[in-house]
Write a protein that holds these residues in place. Structure first.
Motif, PDB file in Angstrom:
ATOM      1  N   LEU A   1      16.830  -6.259   3.074  1.00  0.00           N
ATOM      2  CA  LEU A   1      15.751  -6.953   3.761  1.00  0.00           C
ATOM      3  C   LEU A   1      14.554  -6.949   2.815  1.00  0.00           C
ATOM      4  O   LEU A   1      14.100  -5.880   2.382  1.00  0.00           O
ATOM      5  N   THR A   2      14.048  -8.142   2.476  1.00  0.00           N
ATOM      6  CA  THR A   2      12.884  -8.262   1.580  1.00  0.00           C
ATOM      7  C   THR A   2      11.720  -8.818   2.380  1.00  0.00           C
ATOM      8  O   THR A   2      11.881  -9.767   3.156  1.00  0.00           O
ATOM      9  N   ILE A   3      10.539  -8.223   2.181  1.00  0.00           N
ATOM     10  CA  ILE A   3       9.341  -8.597   2.930  1.00  0.00           C
ATOM     11  C   ILE A   3       8.229  -8.914   1.924  1.00  0.00           C
ATOM     12  O   ILE A   3       8.054  -8.200   0.925  1.00  0.00           O
ATOM     13  N   ALA A   4       7.514  -9.984   2.200  1.00  0.00           N
ATOM     14  CA  ALA A   4       6.371 -10.362   1.347  1.00  0.00           C
ATOM     15  C   ALA A   4       5.120 -10.470   2.220  1.00  0.00           C
ATOM     16  O   ALA A   4       5.132 -11.158   3.249  1.00  0.00           O
ATOM     17  N   VAL A   5       4.044  -9.777   1.831  1.00  0.00           N
ATOM     18  CA  VAL A   5       2.772  -9.822   2.560  1.00  0.00           C
ATOM     19  C   VAL A   5       1.665 -10.096   1.551  1.00  0.00           C
ATOM     20  O   VAL A   5       1.394  -9.245   0.686  1.00  0.00           O
ATOM     21  N   PRO A   6       1.027 -11.270   1.585  1.00  0.00           N
ATOM     22  CA  PRO A   6      -0.080 -11.541   0.663  1.00  0.00           C
ATOM     23  C   PRO A   6      -1.374 -10.868   1.136  1.00  0.00           C
ATOM     24  O   PRO A   6      -1.657 -10.810   2.341  1.00  0.00           O
ATOM     25  N   ALA A   7      -2.155 -10.354   0.188  1.00  0.00           N
ATOM     26  CA  ALA A   7      -3.475  -9.798   0.507  1.00  0.00           C
ATOM     27  C   ALA A   7      -4.485 -10.941   0.517  1.00  0.00           C
ATOM     28  O   ALA A   7      -4.445 -11.822  -0.357  1.00  0.00           O
ATOM     29  N   VAL A   8      -5.363 -10.936   1.505  1.00  0.00           N
ATOM     30  CA  VAL A   8      -6.315 -12.052   1.677  1.00  0.00           C
ATOM     31  C   VAL A   8      -7.725 -11.505   1.888  1.00  0.00           C
ATOM     32  O   VAL A   8      -7.930 -10.320   2.204  1.00  0.00           O
ATOM     33  N   PHE A   9      -8.739 -12.418   1.682  1.00  0.00           N
ATOM     34  CA  PHE A   9     -10.115 -12.151   2.064  1.00  0.00           C
ATOM     35  C   PHE A   9     -10.344 -12.697   3.461  1.00  0.00           C
ATOM     36  O   PHE A   9      -9.927 -13.807   3.766  1.00  0.00           O
TER      37      PHE A   9
ATOM     38  N   PHE B   1       2.178  -8.166  -1.930  1.00  0.00           N
ATOM     39  CA  PHE B   1       2.979  -6.939  -1.814  1.00  0.00           C
ATOM     40  C   PHE B   1       4.389  -7.296  -1.317  1.00  0.00           C
ATOM     41  O   PHE B   1       4.542  -8.125  -0.412  1.00  0.00           O
ATOM     42  N   TYR B   2       5.363  -6.636  -1.909  1.00  0.00           N
ATOM     43  CA  TYR B   2       6.776  -6.845  -1.516  1.00  0.00           C
ATOM     44  C   TYR B   2       7.395  -5.497  -1.174  1.00  0.00           C
ATOM     45  O   TYR B   2       7.087  -4.487  -1.829  1.00  0.00           O
ATOM     46  N   ALA B   3       8.259  -5.518  -0.161  1.00  0.00           N
ATOM     47  CA  ALA B   3       9.029  -4.324   0.204  1.00  0.00           C
ATOM     48  C   ALA B   3      10.508  -4.706   0.243  1.00  0.00           C
ATOM     49  O   ALA B   3      10.876  -5.768   0.744  1.00  0.00           O
ATOM     50  N   VAL B   4      11.328  -3.823  -0.319  1.00  0.00           N
ATOM     51  CA  VAL B   4      12.784  -4.037  -0.334  1.00  0.00           C
ATOM     52  C   VAL B   4      13.429  -2.841   0.355  1.00  0.00           C
ATOM     53  O   VAL B   4      13.192  -1.690  -0.044  1.00  0.00           O
ATOM     54  N   MET B   5      14.248  -3.121   1.375  1.00  0.00           N
ATOM     55  CA  MET B   5      14.921  -2.054   2.118  1.00  0.00           C
ATOM     56  C   MET B   5      16.405  -2.414   2.266  1.00  0.00           C
ATOM     57  O   MET B   5      16.749  -3.548   2.609  1.00  0.00           O
ATOM     58  N   GLU B   6      17.250  -1.459   1.954  1.00  0.00           N
ATOM     59  CA  GLU B   6      18.690  -1.683   2.111  1.00  0.00           C
ATOM     60  C   GLU B   6      19.069  -1.687   3.593  1.00  0.00           C
ATOM     61  O   GLU B   6      18.513  -0.921   4.384  1.00  0.00           O
TER      62      GLU B   6
END
Length: 519
Positions: A179-187, A203-208
């Motif tokens: 499972l891959t997650i992408a969260v952009p940082a914003v103002f 930011f990206y997170a990778v979880m098996e």
């Protein structure tokens, strides 16, 4: 300046090699046939008979039901497991990133420490966290980037035309699900109604997902292991149902077999109101009607036979007197005038024919009543044929030519064999052409007698009927005479010996009758 994530999280579409997040996918009529007079043979088993087809159809329905239920259950459970995991992971990762408060410009060392902190706080299990900012690549592992993060996920996270949002994607790499997650940082804009602005930091997170996949595999194995016992259990009602359907079919077959053997009083005990019960009742009605019709025909036939026998018997006595008188008249015919002499000779001839007809009728009636008896004796077959020809005065070589194999010993009824030969030779002389040849030889365990003439032969349409009673082939035999029972009596006598008689045409002309009887 402090960066944060947008409060509105959205999910992207399905990307190659993975699945999009939050897409919602992840009576029988029974009876007994009466067996009067014998028992019908048992049904022979057929590899693909009705029983086998019924059982297979029942098991197929059970298998389809089990498979459909298992598939729907597996799909629902799989989606539930994966969605629960991904929802937990996406929500937790979003909260972790929102709590970081990363400042810009980015400090690589500080950002790496933040990534390590987020990775340790991963839910429902540890993450591998990555950050991308321009050309800067950092991670919580010893590798700055991950090959599991797809270009599609990066494109959705960096889409300038869309409102910044978090995205996720399920992908499979080398057989392992992630499972891959992408969260952009914003103002956050100063105005409450203003849209959030991108910072370029993602930011990206990778979880098996191996544990979830193992749970799904366990569900599949459990469904598979449970299907076999279910099919085995389904076999029992399948056999019971097949037996219930086949029982009336088997009884109907036994009843039909009994009727075919002549037991027309066979009936099926029908119960119920289904189609098989209706079939059994229809069979009983048809059998009753057939029995009534056959009984009437048999009674009519018996009356006709009895009438012929009685008439023939009653005619014998007056015929005997008439024959005696005609013999005397024949002797005195020479002293009478020509017209009277011709009339006397005509009466004498017709009386003789009538006497032959009466004797033939009495003989055929004995066969019909199954009262004909066979009195066999071991005789010389050639000698029997010679005596037959001599007693009828068929000794002129221009009329009858015998070819007899000597020394053949056969067990025959001499009187009935004499009738067979006499009828065939007499028939050939009356209807065929001279000379008539009589051949006798042994062929294996059979005695073969052949009588052939030199006449026009038998018309092909007449051949199947030459042994019928009172049948005269006028088209093929112009000089028709006799009672019309001679060949029928010949056939019955041959059958009484356990033999056969056939009629055919010789390719060179003439009719050929062949008799085969056991020695």
């Amino acid at each position: 300046m402090k960066a944060c994530v947008t409060p509105d999280e959205d999910t992207g579409d399905e990307g190659p090699g993975g699945h999009a997040g939050h897409d919602g996918h992840g009576t029988t009529g029974r009876g007994r046939a009466s067996r009067r007079g014998g028992r019908s043979p048992r049904l022979r088993p057929h590899p693909f008979g009705l029983r086998t087809r019924l059982v297979l159809a029942f098991l197929l329905v059970a298998a389809v039901g089990c498979g459909t239920t298992a598939a729907l259950t597996y799909r629902a459970a799989r989606n539930a497991i994966l969605e629960q995991t991904q929802d937990t992971a996406v929500s937790a990762f979003r909260e972790q990133i929102d709590a970081l408060g990363t400042e810009l410009p980015v400090n690589a060392e500080s950002l790496r420490d933040s990534l390590m902190l987020v990775a340790r706080q991963g839910k429902p299990r540890a993450w591998r966290v990555y950050a991308e900012y321009g050309t800067l690549r950092l991670s919580s592992t010893d590798r700055p980037t991950s090959s599991v993060i797809t270009p599609e996920l990066r494109a959705r996270a960096a889409d300038d035309e869309a409102v910044p949002h978090g995205s996720f994607q399920r992908v499979v790499k080398n057989g392992t699900p992630y499972l891959t997650i992408a969260v952009p940082a914003v103002f956050l804009a100063r105005s409450p109604d203003g849209p959030p602005q991108r910072t370029g930091l993602v930011f990206y997170a990778v979880m098996e997902l191996d544990e979830e996949e193992a749970n799904v595999e366990a569900m599949v194995a459990a469904a598979r292991d449970g299907a076999l016992p279910a099919l085995a259990v389904a076999l029992i009602p399948a056999l019971i149902a097949a037996r219930g359907v086949l029982r009336p079919v088997r009884e109907l077959r036994h009843a039909a077999h009994s009727m075919g053997r002549g037991r027309l009083d066979t009936r099926i005990h029908a119960k119920g109101s289904d189609e098989l019960a209706d079939l059994a009742r229809t069979f009983n009605e048809s059998a009753a009607e057939l029995e009534r019709s056959v009984t009437e025909l048999r009674n009519a036939e018996a009356r006709a036979r009895r009438f012929a026998s009685d008439v023939s018997h009653e005619l014998r006595t007056p015929l005997a007197g008439m024959l005696a008188v005609t013999e005397v008249l024949d002797e005195d015919a020479g002293s009478l005038d020509s017209d009277t002499a011709r009339a006397v000779r005509l009466i004498s001839a017709e009386t003789g024919k009538l006497a032959v007809l009466v004797e033939d009728l009495m003989e055929i009636s004995r066969f019909d009543a199954r009262a004909a008896e066979l009195h066999t004796d071991e005789v010389d077959a050639a000698d029997c044929v010679r005596k037959t020809l001599q007693h009828r005065y068929w000794t002129d070589p221009a009329q009858v030519v015998p070819y007899l194999t000597e020394g053949i010993r056969a067990r025959l009824d001499p009187r009935r064999f004499d009738v067979v030969v006499a009828n065939l030779v007499g028939n050939a002389l009356r209807h065929g052409g001279a000379p008539v040849t009589v051949r006798l030889w042994a062929e294996g365990e059979q005695l073969v007698t052949e009588v052939a003439d030199r006449g026009p032969g038998i018309h092909p349409d007449v051949l199947p009927h030459v042994f019928d009673r009172f049948y005269k082939a006028d088209r093929a035999r112009t000089r028709s005479a006799g009672s019309g029972l001679g060949l029928a009596i010949t056939l019955e006598n041959v059958r009484l010996h356990g033999g056969t008689v056939t009629a055919a045409n010789d390719p060179e002309g003439g009719a050929v009758f062949t008799v085969r009887m056991p020695l």
